[in-house]
Write a protein that holds these residues in place. Structure first.
Motif, mmCIF file in Angstrom:
data_model
loop_
_atom_site.group_PDB
_atom_site.id
_atom_site.type_symbol
_atom_site.label_atom_id
_atom_site.label_comp_id
_atom_site.label_asym_id
_atom_site.label_seq_id
_atom_site.Cartn_x
_atom_site.Cartn_y
_atom_site.Cartn_z
ATOM 1 N N ASP A 50 5.600 -27.948 115.883
ATOM 2 C CA ASP A 50 6.868 -27.245 116.040
ATOM 3 C C ASP A 50 7.961 -27.883 115.177
ATOM 4 O O ASP A 50 9.135 -27.800 115.496
ATOM 5 C CB ASP A 50 7.281 -27.178 117.521
ATOM 6 N N GLN A 51 7.527 -28.522 114.123
ATOM 7 C CA GLN A 51 8.430 -29.073 113.102
ATOM 8 C C GLN A 51 9.389 -30.120 113.634
ATOM 9 O O GLN A 51 10.496 -30.280 113.139
ATOM 10 C CB GLN A 51 9.193 -27.947 112.408
ATOM 11 N N SER A 79 2.485 -29.435 119.701
ATOM 12 C CA SER A 79 3.937 -29.437 119.772
ATOM 13 C C SER A 79 4.406 -30.845 120.130
ATOM 14 O O SER A 79 3.619 -31.691 120.553
ATOM 15 C CB SER A 79 4.401 -28.450 120.823
ATOM 16 N N SER A 126 5.715 -23.650 107.874
ATOM 17 C CA SER A 126 4.813 -23.887 109.000
ATOM 18 C C SER A 126 3.361 -23.820 108.549
ATOM 19 O O SER A 126 2.508 -24.531 109.074
ATOM 20 C CB SER A 126 5.078 -22.889 110.123
#
Lengths: 380, 282
Positions: free
Chosen positions: A185-186, A232, B146
């Motif tokens: 999730d960066q 995540s 992403s």
């Protein structure tokens, strides 16, 4: 030494016994250090030599004092000083006893060295955690297992012993530096981990990869990055996610290393810490503080609820008791309650009874006021 | 010693020459190397060439003969080698930057070609590093941020490997694997904005948690109050009139009879219910 002796007679410097030898005259210098002369035996033969240069490498005009002091340095090292025994053919060094038949020690010495060398290069003791790869002129022959093994001597066969079953540990990152990794999730997570590995096939480990240890590290980094990128941030930080990652990194690494035919077995991957980056640590701490706050708020509400319910139950119960009595004798109970209350109320308050109805009575208001003022003062 | 030398001088010299000749015509090729024997500048044959299925010990390593002076031996590593790309910034399609550090593993499968085209391993290495950087940038630059993060999963790495391999074959090398070792946000603004985003996400989470706590507390309080009201209603509802009286008495008690510091003056009329007995119950 024996050999030197044999050729010594033809040596150009034979006359002086030794060019370096401390043997050359000490006396001419007449200096104090001569008193320290530790081995006069070497001096004696040359005591009557001229004062000429004692050292052939020095110009003849050189001051004797200088060379004498150099000699002193050697002398202070003792009679076995390196120069003394090395330079002088028949210096104060020891002499091997003659062998019967006048044979030289030389072949025997060579033979002994050879034997030692053979013993060292042929017999190999392989420790319990080790294995050895035998190469014959560079070509792989066999793998030695723990125990005592014999191979051909060195230039022919060579043995490379390696710790095989011992766990090797790679710590990534080395030291305590922050290593940020991107999650799916960066978000960024500061992650450090340990990889434990062993060698499962020594010949592959030896021959297949140019830099096996570095390969393990690089593969670990690639595998860890790939696994973390699938999770995540919260999954990475939580315990179960960590276990998942460890498992997937391990299998990923093993698959890659097997594809390289590296002969390496990954025994375990262990995440040591997963922390939020230093830069946002406060915010993360605040989240857990908020969780605590929320819990505290709920606790307070529950305490209040318990209180209010208990109070209601108490009130209801006491009303029920009184009401039961009231039911038995309604009028009397009611009167009793009325008078009791009146008593309590009027006992504690000032009372003024206004007698005549319809008559405008003078109300002693100032007095009441005064007393009202005096009462709290007196009370205090 | 001297006599031995004198008598065998010729044979000794001959033996020494022979030894030197043999030694210079023998080359030991270890398992980790392949050797190209170059005849007067022209590659002639290869010893211990890489062959995927041949087990160690049967690959041709060991002693290799050559003609001294006429033939030269070039040794080339046979192992899996690594080429490490310089970390570089890739711009994703959504204009985000990522610092990518990749590595490739390769092996020389055609040493003759390698000797002819590149000469040395160092050349191959630097050439491959350059090709790797450009291929990585090309392939990754076509993806969203992403997708970059999950590059291992898709066909990206396979594409990169295929492209690099095609180039590597020209140098007699085979690319075995390409992997992204690290993918980091560049220092400065991108990293800081990521931190800010994380920070605000956490702040939001904290605020939500606190609000939730507040809400739950309120609900708990309200439920308790409702429950209490129900209890009161059940008890007092049995006789509202008596309740009124009973509660009024209690109320007077609390209002007037409490040990309050301010005293109240109550003015009573003789008509008062309480005082009516004073009047002889007229």
């Amino acid at each position: 030494m024996e050999i030197n002796d044999g050729t010594g007679s033809s040596h150009p410097m034979a006359g002086g016994k030794s060019p370096w030898g401390a043997g050359s005259g000490k006396q001419p210098t007449g200096d104090g250090p001569s008193g320290n002369e530790p081995s006069p035996s070497a001096d004696e033969p040359s005591a009557d030599k001229p004062k000429g240069p004692r050292n052939p490498w020095l110009p003849p005009t050189d001051e004797p004092r200088r060379s004498a002091s150099i000699e002193d340095i050697f002398k202070h090292r003792g009679p076995e000083g390196p120069r003394r025994s090395g330079g002088g053919g028949d210096g104060p060094g020891f002499r091997l006893p003659e062998l019967p038949g006048g044979r030289s020690w030389f072949p025997l010495a060579i033979g002994a060295i050879l034997l030692v060398w053979l013993a060292f290069s042929m017999v190999h003791q392989i420790g319990p955690k080790e294995e050895g790869v035998v190469t014959t002129f560079g070509k792989y022959s066999r793998t030695l297992t723990p125990g005592l093994s014999v191979t051909l001597p060195w230039p022919i066969q060579q043995v490379d012993v390696e710790q095989v079953s011992e766990f090797r540990i790679e710590q990534i990152p080395e030291g305590s530096a922050q290593k940020l990794m991107l999650t799916g999730d960066q978000n960024l997570v500061d992650l450090s981990y340990i990889v434990r590995w062993t060698i499962k096939d020594l010949k592959q480990y030896r021959f297949q990869l140019a830099q096996p240890d570095e390969t393990v590290r690089e593969v670990a980094e690639a595998a860890m990055r790939a696994s973390v990128a699938q999770k995540s941030l919260n999954q990475v930080l939580s315990g179960s996610g960590r276990a998942d990652i460890e498992q997937s990194v391990m299998s990923r690494m093993q698959a890659i290393l097997d594809a390289y035919e590296s002969g390496i077995a990954i025994q375990g991957v262990q995440i040591r810490k997963t922390d939020p980056p230093k830069e946002v640590e406060e915010a993360f701490k605040d989240v857990s503080a908020a969780q605590q706050d929320a819990d505290a708020e709920i606790n307070r509400a529950e305490a209040y609820a318990q209180q209010i319910l208990a109070r209601a139950q108490g009130d209801a119960a006491s009303f029920d008791k009184i009401y039961a009595q009231y039911k038995l004798a309604p009028e009397v109970t009611k009167r009793r309650l009325y008078y009791e209350t009146m008593e309590r109320v009027l006992r504690q308050n000032d009372k003024t009874v206004v007698e005549t109805q319809g008559l405008q009575t003078y109300l002693p208001l100032p007095e009441i006021k005064k007393r009202a003022e005096a009462a709290p003062a007196g009370g205090q | 010693m001297e006599t031995f030398w004198e008598t065998h001088k010729t044979s000794l010299i001959a033996a020494a020459v022979a030894v030197v000749a043999v030694l210079s015509s023998i080359v030991v090729v270890p398992e980790t190397e392949q050797a190209v024997i170059i005849q007067a500048g022209r590659p002639d044959r290869v010893a211990n060439r890489f062959a995927p299925d041949r087990p160690y010990g049967e690959t041709g390593a060991g002693i290799v003969f050559r003609v001294p002076f006429y033939e030269r031996v070039e040794r080339i590593d046979k192992r899996v080698l690594s080429v490490d790309m310089e970390p570089q910034t890739v711009l994703s399609t959504d204009q985000l930057r990522l610092n990518v550090d990749a590595y490739a593993r390769y092996r020389i499968i055609d040493p003759v070609k390698m000797v002819q085209t590149a000469g040395t391993l160092a050349t191959v290495d630097s050439q491959l590093a350059q090709i790797l950087s450009s291929v990585v940038r090309q392939e990754l630059g076509r993806r969203s941020f992403s997708a970059l993060l999950a590059a291992e999963r898709g066909s990206t790495m396979a594409n990169i490997r295929t492209k690099l391999d095609a180039q590597a074959r020209k140098y007699g090398a085979q690319v075995i694997d390409v992997r992204i070792k690290r993918a980091d946000l560049p220092d400065g603004t991108p990293l800081e904005s990521a931190f800010r985003r994380m920070q605000s996400a956490r702040q939001q989470e904290a605020a939500t948690l606190r609000a939730q706590g507040q809400k739950n507390g309120q609900i708990i309080r309200a439920e308790a109050e409702a429950q209490a009201a129900k209890i009161y209603a059940a008890a007092y509802g049995k006789d509202p009139q008596f309740y009124d009286f009973y509660r009024a008495m209690q109320s007077y008690d609390t209002t007037f009879a409490a040990d309050s510091k301010s005293s109240t003056t109550i003015i009573l009329s003789p008509e008062n219910e309480y005082l009516k007995q004073f009047r002889g119950n007229r």
